[in-house]
Structures are given as structure tokens and as C-alpha cells.
Design an enzyme around this catalytic site. Structure first.
Site, short mmCIF file in Angstrom:
data_model
loop_
_atom_site.label_atom_id
_atom_site.label_comp_id
_atom_site.label_asym_id
_atom_site.label_seq_id
_atom_site.Cartn_x
_atom_site.Cartn_y
_atom_site.Cartn_z
N SER A 1 0.64 -1.01 0.14
CA SER A 1 -0.10 -0.11 -0.11
C SER A 1 0.80 1.45 -0.07
CB SER A 1 -0.82 0.04 1.21
OG SER A 1 -2.15 -1.00 1.02
N SER B 1 -6.73 3.18 3.61
CA SER B 1 -5.88 2.43 2.65
C SER B 1 -6.84 1.78 1.89
CB SER B 1 -5.10 1.62 3.46
OG SER B 1 -3.94 1.25 2.68
N LYS C 1 0.40 3.87 -2.67
CA LYS C 1 -0.66 4.68 -2.43
C LYS C 1 -0.18 6.29 -2.45
CE LYS C 1 -4.13 1.14 -1.34
NZ LYS C 1 -4.45 0.37 -0.25
#
Length: 384
Positions: A62, A127, A65
Site C-alpha cells: 500500500s 488505505s 498509494k
């Protein structure tokens, strides 16, 4: 293998000789971490304070991101999208990143319309994988087209060990980053988008009646961003930033830890090292006069000099002997002298070694003297 106080390749100032010459404090020299790769950066001086396998290419999970959000920030800045604009939740976003996927999700309802502002929070705080797909499709039309935007931005920022295939970081052989690239990315976000950076410090967000908390373990300990990441392949990672009471900021990235607890423990230790193990040494404040250099043929015999910006170092706390400075004129300075003209060089030494040189500029104007005064000065100079 780790190296402390190594200078980032992107630095323009020659600090390497300084930091290699320091006697490192015992606490910094002894620092070890179980993370696979680490970079700890002093934000204001762009000095790497600690690193371990900084350019290893690893799965980002993640942490991808951060780049997704940077693209959103860029699009907002150029007016291509608005905060109150809404994007539709496609079936692809719903199935791939929604509740049924088993991963991090914002729980976006299928075929709903969601504002850019909420999607940004869903990505930064919750997230949400579904939220990243929605913004990718809303901005670029498709995930592959959005990934192309991510890679162009990576190239623009000089992220030489990163490549993106999707906006969420779910496993893909082509998706990779390095700790150094992650720190460069985070630093760019902090510097370029201060209006959006506070988003990363929010600890929870409620959408569609569901409240989710940020997974950043350092927010409660003084950090003010940025992002965590985890997949089975990548392990547990973190990109974070924090400031001390003086306003000195650090930014760091850690990858490849084996558990949530290990990530929290290692991140706390690294943050403590960065904030408490090093200190700033200010040689000259911005707009402060450093001294004077002689001027010939002018209505004044000297002119005050100053640097273009603050001159400072970052060094391990409590280490070594003091710095000494010397102002060296750039040849013979003849009037007229205009304010802002480069007239001298400051040499900064430590233990007899020149560790840095900085240009100095005239802090005021010196007009050319009349003929009689110039003759008198020449005669006096002859007798001197």
C-alpha cells in the site's frame, strides 16, 4: 550493510567530507534494525542520516498509494479535477478492491458516486484499494492508463528503482519501489503540497457508516504522516515523517518487517534516532551579516557580506570539535559594487579540514569614489 550520515545523491552542497569526518555518537553508530531496507533523511538539509539497502527494489504494497495520491494532488493543482467532483464506483473497483476482495477497503457501494475529497481520505487513512481504482478510472479512464501517469511522475522525480502497474499495490511482478525512492516521494509531497499533507495525520475516517483508523503506529507518538503497507510478499512497511520541538523534520522509509508489532517497534526506534540522535549546527542565519571584505576605489573601503540562505549542518549529537569560518574575497573587489554581487567565499573548517564552501554576496551598494579620493587611496596603499 548500513552507513550513517551518508549524503543523498540529490544534494547540491558538498557535505560528504564533513559527515565522513565526524566522530559518530555511540548511540547512532550502534543502531541496528531488522527491516529489510531503510532510509532516514533530515528534511531541511536533505542529509541521509542512516540507511540500509536503500536501493533494493521491493514490493511496495500500500505504499504505492503515496504515488496515487500525488497524482490526485497534481490533478487538483492544475485544475483538471475538483475536490467536490464525484467519480463512479465501477464493478471492477467494487470487486477488485471492495469488501469481497478481502483486502483494505473503503467499502464503496457499487455504482455510487463518491467525491474526490472522500476518496483522498479513503486512500490516505483507510488505505482503500477500491478508492484507488475509482480515482484511477476517474482521472485516467483505466488502471493501466493511470499507471502510466504514475511512472511518468516517478521518472520526473528521479525514482530510478520504482515502477508501478496499479494504484493500490496489490501483488504484481512489475510493481516495485526502493526505500530511497519512497523517501524522495514523501519529501516531494511534504514540500509541494503542504495544503494536503495534513491529510496523512488524520487518525480515523468514517464513510458509509463505517469508521476505520489509520494504521500508522507513530501518529500517537508525535509523527504527522504518512502511510503504512502490507502484503504477504512485501511484509510490513512504513513511510513516516515527524518534527521535534525546534521544527527540524525527519522523513524515513522502512520495508520488509515481519509483523505489526515489529514495524511499530522498529519505527519508534528509528524516529527516536532521527530526532534525538542528531542536531542542527547553524553557521550563519538567513540575512545575517557574516563580516566584511575590502573594496578598492569606492566611497567606502569595505562592504558587508551575507549568504543567500541559512548555512547549517546536521551532525550526531555531542560529537566532535567546533567549526571555524574564514571569509575569502573573490580577488580584488573594485567599486562600484552592487548589492547581491558575489564578492567572497566562506570556508568552513573542522579539525583543519575544509568541509564546506559557500558563496557570499554584497549586503549593500558601494559607489565608485571620485578621482581625488581614488588617488589618495592609491598613495596610502603604496605607503602601507
Amino acid at each position: 550493510m548500513t552507513r550513517l550520515a551518508r549524503i543523498s545523491n540529490s544534494m547540491k552542497r558538498p557535505l560528504l567530507a564533513l559527515l565522513l569526518g565526524l566522530s559518530l555518537s555511540a548511540s547512532a553508530h550502534a543502531f541496528e534494525t531488522t527491516a529489510r531496507s531503510v532510509v532516514l533523511l533530515d528534511f531541511n538539509t536533505n542529509t541521509v542520516l542512516f540507511e540500509k539497502n536503500p536501493d533494493d527494489e521491493v514490493p511496495p504494497a500500500s505504499l504505492s498509494k503515496l504515488m496515487t495520491l500525488l497524482i490526485v494532488f497534481d490533478e487538483l493543482k492544475r485544475g483538471a479535477i475538483r475536490m467536490d467532483e464525484t467519480f463512479p464506483v465501477s464493478e471492477h473497483a467494487w470487486r477488485t478492491g471492495g469488501a469481497a476482495s478481502g483486502g483494505s477497503t473503503m467499502f464503496l457501494p457499487l455504482n455510487s458516486q463518491v467525491s474526490v475529497a472522500d476518496l483522498m481520505k479513503g486512500i490516505a487513512i483507510q488505505s482503500g484499494n477500491d478508492a484507488t481504482i475509482v480515482v484511477a478510472e476517474g482521472i485516467a479512464g483505466s488502471v493501466p492508463a493511470f499507471a502510466e501517469m504514475m511512472n511518468r511522475k516517478a521518472q520526473e522525480l528521479g525514482l530510478t528503482h520504482s515502477h508501478f502497474v496499479n494504484p493500490h499495490g496489490l501483488p504484481d511482478p512489475g510493481q516495485r519501489v526502493s526505500a530511497r525512492d519512497l523517501v524522495t516521494l514523501a519529501t516531494h509531497i511534504i514540500r509541494t503540497y503542504p495544503e494536503h499533507y495534513p491529510l496523512f495525520s488524520e487518525e480515523e475516517f468514517t464513510f458509509n457508516g463505517i469508521t476505520q483508523r489509520s494504521r500508522n503506529p507513530l501518529l500517537s507518538l508525535g509523527a504527522d504522516g504518512l502511510k503504512t503497507g502490507h502484503t504477504a510478499e512485501a511484509g510490513y512497511g512504513l513511510v513516516a515523517s515527524a518534527k521535534d520541538d525546534t521544527g527540524r523534520r525527519i522523513v524515513f522509509a522502512m520495508t520488509g518487517m515481519k509483523s505489526v508489532n515489529e514495524r511499530a517497534t522498529q519505527a519508534r526506534a528509528l524516529m527516536t534516532l532521527g530526532l534525538r540522535g542528531f542536531e542542527n549546527v547553524v553557521i550563519l542565519k538567513k540575512d545575517e551579516t557574516a563580516g566584511e571584505v575590502p573594496v578598492t576605489g569606492g566611497v567606502a573601503t569595505s562592504v558587508a557580506v551575507r549568504a543567500a540562505d541559512e548555512i547549517r549542518f546536521i551532525k550526531p549529537r555531542g560529537s566532535g570539535s567546533p567549526y571555524k569560518t574564514e571569509i575569502v574575497p573573490v580577488g580584488t573587489i573594485e567599486a562600484p559594487v552592487a548589492e547581491g554581487r558575489r564578492v567572497a567565499q566562506m570556508k568552513i573548517t573542522r579539525d583543519g579540514q575544509v568541509v564546506r564552501e559557500e558563496p557570499l554576496y554584497a549586503a549593500g551598494n558601494v559607489e565608485r569614489a571620485g578621482i581625488l579620493q581614488r588617488v589618495q587611496e592609491q598613495v596610502m596603499g603604496y605607503f602601507r
